[in-house]
Enzyme design. Structure first.
Site, mmCIF file in Angstrom:
data_model
loop_
_atom_site.group_PDB
_atom_site.id
_atom_site.type_symbol
_atom_site.label_atom_id
_atom_site.label_comp_id
_atom_site.label_asym_id
_atom_site.label_seq_id
_atom_site.Cartn_x
_atom_site.Cartn_y
_atom_site.Cartn_z
ATOM 1 N N GLU A 1 -5.182 2.498 6.574
ATOM 2 C CA GLU A 1 -4.883 2.410 5.143
ATOM 3 C C GLU A 1 -5.585 3.578 4.443
ATOM 4 O O GLU A 1 -5.059 4.157 3.505
ATOM 5 C CB GLU A 1 -5.401 1.078 4.595
ATOM 6 C CG GLU A 1 -5.249 0.942 3.098
ATOM 7 C CD GLU A 1 -5.671 -0.416 2.556
ATOM 8 O OE1 GLU A 1 -5.459 -1.446 3.235
ATOM 9 O OE2 GLU A 1 -6.221 -0.438 1.450
ATOM 10 N N SER B 1 -11.373 -1.590 3.409
ATOM 11 C CA SER B 1 -10.627 -1.938 4.625
ATOM 12 C C SER B 1 -9.973 -0.674 5.175
ATOM 13 O O SER B 1 -9.171 -0.052 4.486
ATOM 14 C CB SER B 1 -9.541 -2.963 4.319
ATOM 15 O OG SER B 1 -10.141 -4.165 3.936
ATOM 16 N N ARG C 1 0.818 -1.222 0.000
ATOM 17 C CA ARG C 1 0.000 0.000 0.000
ATOM 18 C C ARG C 1 0.855 1.277 0.000
ATOM 19 O O ARG C 1 0.514 2.269 0.636
ATOM 20 C CB ARG C 1 -0.976 0.013 1.185
ATOM 21 C CG ARG C 1 -1.905 -1.172 1.236
ATOM 22 C CD ARG C 1 -2.888 -1.217 0.077
ATOM 23 N NE ARG C 1 -3.603 -2.494 0.076
ATOM 24 C CZ ARG C 1 -3.238 -3.553 -0.647
ATOM 25 N NH1 ARG C 1 -2.191 -3.497 -1.462
ATOM 26 N NH2 ARG C 1 -3.918 -4.680 -0.597
#
Ligand SMILES: Cc1cc2nc3c(=O)[nH]c(=O)nc-3n(C[C@H](O)[C@H](O)[C@H](O)COP(=O)(O)OP(=O)(O)OC[C@H]3O[C@@H](n4cnc5c(N)ncnc54)[C@H](O)[C@@H]3O)c2cc1C
Length: 308
Positions: free
Chosen positions: A295, A225, A175
């Site tokens: 995230e 998420s 990420r």
């Protein structure tokens, strides 16, 4: 100052390509967020470069919003320019090479590649982001990620200079990317896929779509998420075992279907959503001693106190 920005931008982009005091909740998948002073959607890469150069030379703050699927924008919105590449959405396929502009949706690119019997992008068939957002985040799912198939990416620097970055130069990790790290603006990407078997490709996409629809609360607005996977753990499992599912603040709630998702039940504010994130982080830290890192990107300003 804003009047001057409006006047200056009118000579760079067409009037229909920018909006004033635009509510950002219309552009985020959480359906949260206050207004952008100026919301600019360039029609060409040259215009995008001119907007970036203008902002840099005149100290106008600039934020690049992709498809808003990994974002929480605070209730007070974003000052300056919010740049959006949704009009730069060309997808071209030549043999096994796929070219896509930053504003194209990755699931559309995945679909276009599958239609040509190309394999490699099936993992992204249900990721609701743009190519630019997927590049910045090195988006991934079900064992695949952008890094597996990327050849190069054309970006603008904050000064408006164009760079062509190879896979190696993109420094894609879990990420993360050099794009996010340096604050570059991705303009387009080139992927290399492989010729595959049409039936297998279609079956893989159907299987991944079924998994996503059965496990994720796609019927509610969310940012997917919320937390990164902490080393050695699964964020969803930690949240579930902390007893946080179904809990939340105001209109935000930890999904009972997927503990890693925080949903907007319809009337949440960004403050509710962010408070719920903090509530989850605190519960997991207390129970397991693990720090959950977000995230999702949280940006923008809070509302002034007397407006709350
Ligand atoms: C239901 C749901 C399911 C999801 N499933 C997955 C999944 O399986 N895997 C996964 O990885 N993610 C998943 N996500 C998260 C999200 O889709 C990805 O992170 C996606 O890559 C974000 O793209 P975006 O265009 O929406 O970016 P945004 O949310 O708009 O922005 C995210 C970040 O990328 C930056 N950015 C956007 N465009 C550019 C650009 N052109 N150049 C440089 N920076 C840019 C923004 O400034 C911001 O910092 C999911 C989200 C939802 C809502």
């Amino acid at each position: 100052m804003k009047e001057q920005w409006i006047k200056d931008l009118s000579s760079i982009v067409n009037p229909q390509d920018f909006k004033i005091d635009e509510p950002l909740k219309n552009y985020t998948m959480t359906m949260l967020g206050g207004k952008a002073d100026l919301f600019v959607m360039p029609s060409t890469e040259e215009e995008a470069a001119e907007v970036v150069k203008y902002a840099h030379q005149n100290n106008v703050p600039i934020f690049l919003l992709g498809n808003g699927s990994n974002m929480v924008i605070r209730d007070g919105g974003i000052r300056g320019i919010v740049l959006n590449f949704s009009k730069l959405d060309e997808i071209r396929i030549d043999g096994t090479i796929v070219y896509a502009q930053a504003g194209a949706l990755i699931k559309d690119v995945s679909k276009a590649a599958a239609a040509k019997s190309l394999t490699g992008l099936e993992f992204s068939c249900g990721i609701p982001g743009s190519i630019g957002g997927a590049m910045a985040m090195n988006a991934g799912a079900y064992g695949g990620e952008i890094n597996d198939v990327i050849v190069s990416c054309k970006v603008l620097t904050q000064e408006g200079k164009i760079l062509d970055l190879s896979q190696e130069q993109l420094e894609l990790g879990y990420r993360k990317s050099i794009i996010a790290q340096e604050g570059y603006y991705a303009l387009s990407s080139i992927f290399e896929l492989k010729k595959g078997d049409q039936v297998t490709i279609d079956e893989t996409i159907a299987d991944l779509t079924f998994k996503r629809e059965s496990k994720q609360p796609l019927e509610y607005p969310s940012a997917g998420s919320v937390f990164k996977r902490p080393p050695g753990y699964f964020a969803g499992k930690l949240i579930q075992d902390s007893g946080m599912q179904g809990k939340g603040v105001g209109g935000a709630e930890v999904s009972t279907k997927h503990a890693g998702f925080i949903i907007n039940k319809g009337d949440a504010t960004a403050t509710d959503y962010i408070d719920t994130i903090h509530m989850v982080q605190k519960a997991v830290k207390e129970k397991f001693g693990v720090d959950l890192e977000t995230e999702v990107k949280i940006v923008g300003e809070d509302l002034p106190t007397d407006n709350k």
